[in-house]
Scaffold this active site. Sequence first.
Site, PDB file in Angstrom:
ATOM      1  N   GLU A 144       0.821  -1.220   0.000  1.00  0.00           N
ATOM      2  CA  GLU A 144       0.000   0.000   0.000  1.00  0.00           C
ATOM      3  C   GLU A 144       0.852   1.266   0.000  1.00  0.00           C
ATOM      4  OE1 GLU A 144      -2.960  -0.191  -0.759  1.00  0.00           O
ATOM      5  OE2 GLU A 144      -3.112  -2.349  -0.506  1.00  0.00           O
ATOM      6  N   HIS A 147       2.082   2.091  -3.390  1.00  0.00           N
ATOM      7  CA  HIS A 147       1.101   2.867  -4.164  1.00  0.00           C
ATOM      8  C   HIS A 147       1.219   4.359  -3.843  1.00  0.00           C
ATOM      9  CE1 HIS A 147      -0.969  -0.275  -6.223  1.00  0.00           C
ATOM     10  NE2 HIS A 147      -1.510  -0.828  -5.153  1.00  0.00           N
ATOM     11  N   GLU A 227      -0.667  -3.052  -9.819  1.00  0.00           N
ATOM     12  CA  GLU A 227      -0.633  -4.034  -8.741  1.00  0.00           C
ATOM     13  C   GLU A 227       0.657  -4.846  -8.784  1.00  0.00           C
ATOM     14  OE1 GLU A 227      -2.747  -4.127  -6.210  1.00  0.00           O
ATOM     15  OE2 GLU A 227      -3.669  -2.393  -7.168  1.00  0.00           O
TER      16      GLU A 227
END
EC number: 3.4.24.-
Length: 298
Positions: A144, A147, A227
């Site tokens: 995360e 990202h 991803e």
Amino acid sequence: MLYQQIARNKRKTALIMVLFVVILTLVGAGLGYLFSNSPWTGIIIALAGSLIYLLIMWQNPANMIMSLNHAQEIQEADNPELWHIVEDMAMVARVPMPRVFIIPDPSPNAFATGRDPEHSAVAVTQGILELMNREELEGVLGHELSHVRNYDILLSTIGVVLVGVISFISGIASRYIWFFGGNRRDDEDRDTNAFEIIFKVIAIVFVLILGPISASLAQMALSRNREYLADASSVELTRNPQGLISALRKIEGSQPMRQADRSSAGLYIENPFHNHGLSHLFDTHPPTEDRIKRLEHM
């Protein structure tokens, strides 16, 4: 490579914004033609409404997305272990400490959002805290925060906002047609020729079906490759691919989430609704087994 990816993501943001504006324009034109026989009226209303919504949400997109997913913000004293893992991963990733949220849902999952690293937030479910050990949590939070570092959160946030706008417009149109369409048809049948009927049918199909599907496909285009990159970046941060591999397997084998917002599905580390079959064509995530195979070869 990181700076090239950030630059690519910013270019993609501009391209996707243009694509969404085109879809919004077409949906607005269909809406205007259906309700007032004036496509321009619908275009103006759709674009103006979307711009106002974007400007309001842009002040703090994380708050709205967290609210849509029923996430509750915490401080260090509320969950010291989670806080320190996020803090450690942020330090390794060289990004500011994000705000931390917990979603009261028994299914394990997590996501990050915000408009940039300085205004970012991460959320994990109660289920992931109960099911996973520290290594697995580090793998998930490393993903995360990757990202965040790669500016993927900007792309994802824009996608959620604009898909939500188009779905909202389609919802209004469907309710209007359901409640008032019959009366309008009775009044207009005498004055409507075959071409007008065809155009109205096309407008209905686009506003109610093709518009939302096109928006979802555009959102899907934002997600899949990012991803894989975030998985690889997580391993770079943790030096431990097994933690993320184990976490992905546990998430894949879990029940669908109850608290997740459908327009936010692309934000999560794994699809919170576990789509299968034909719906997998519209999934915003690569197949979990493909992700695991790539991680096993790192």
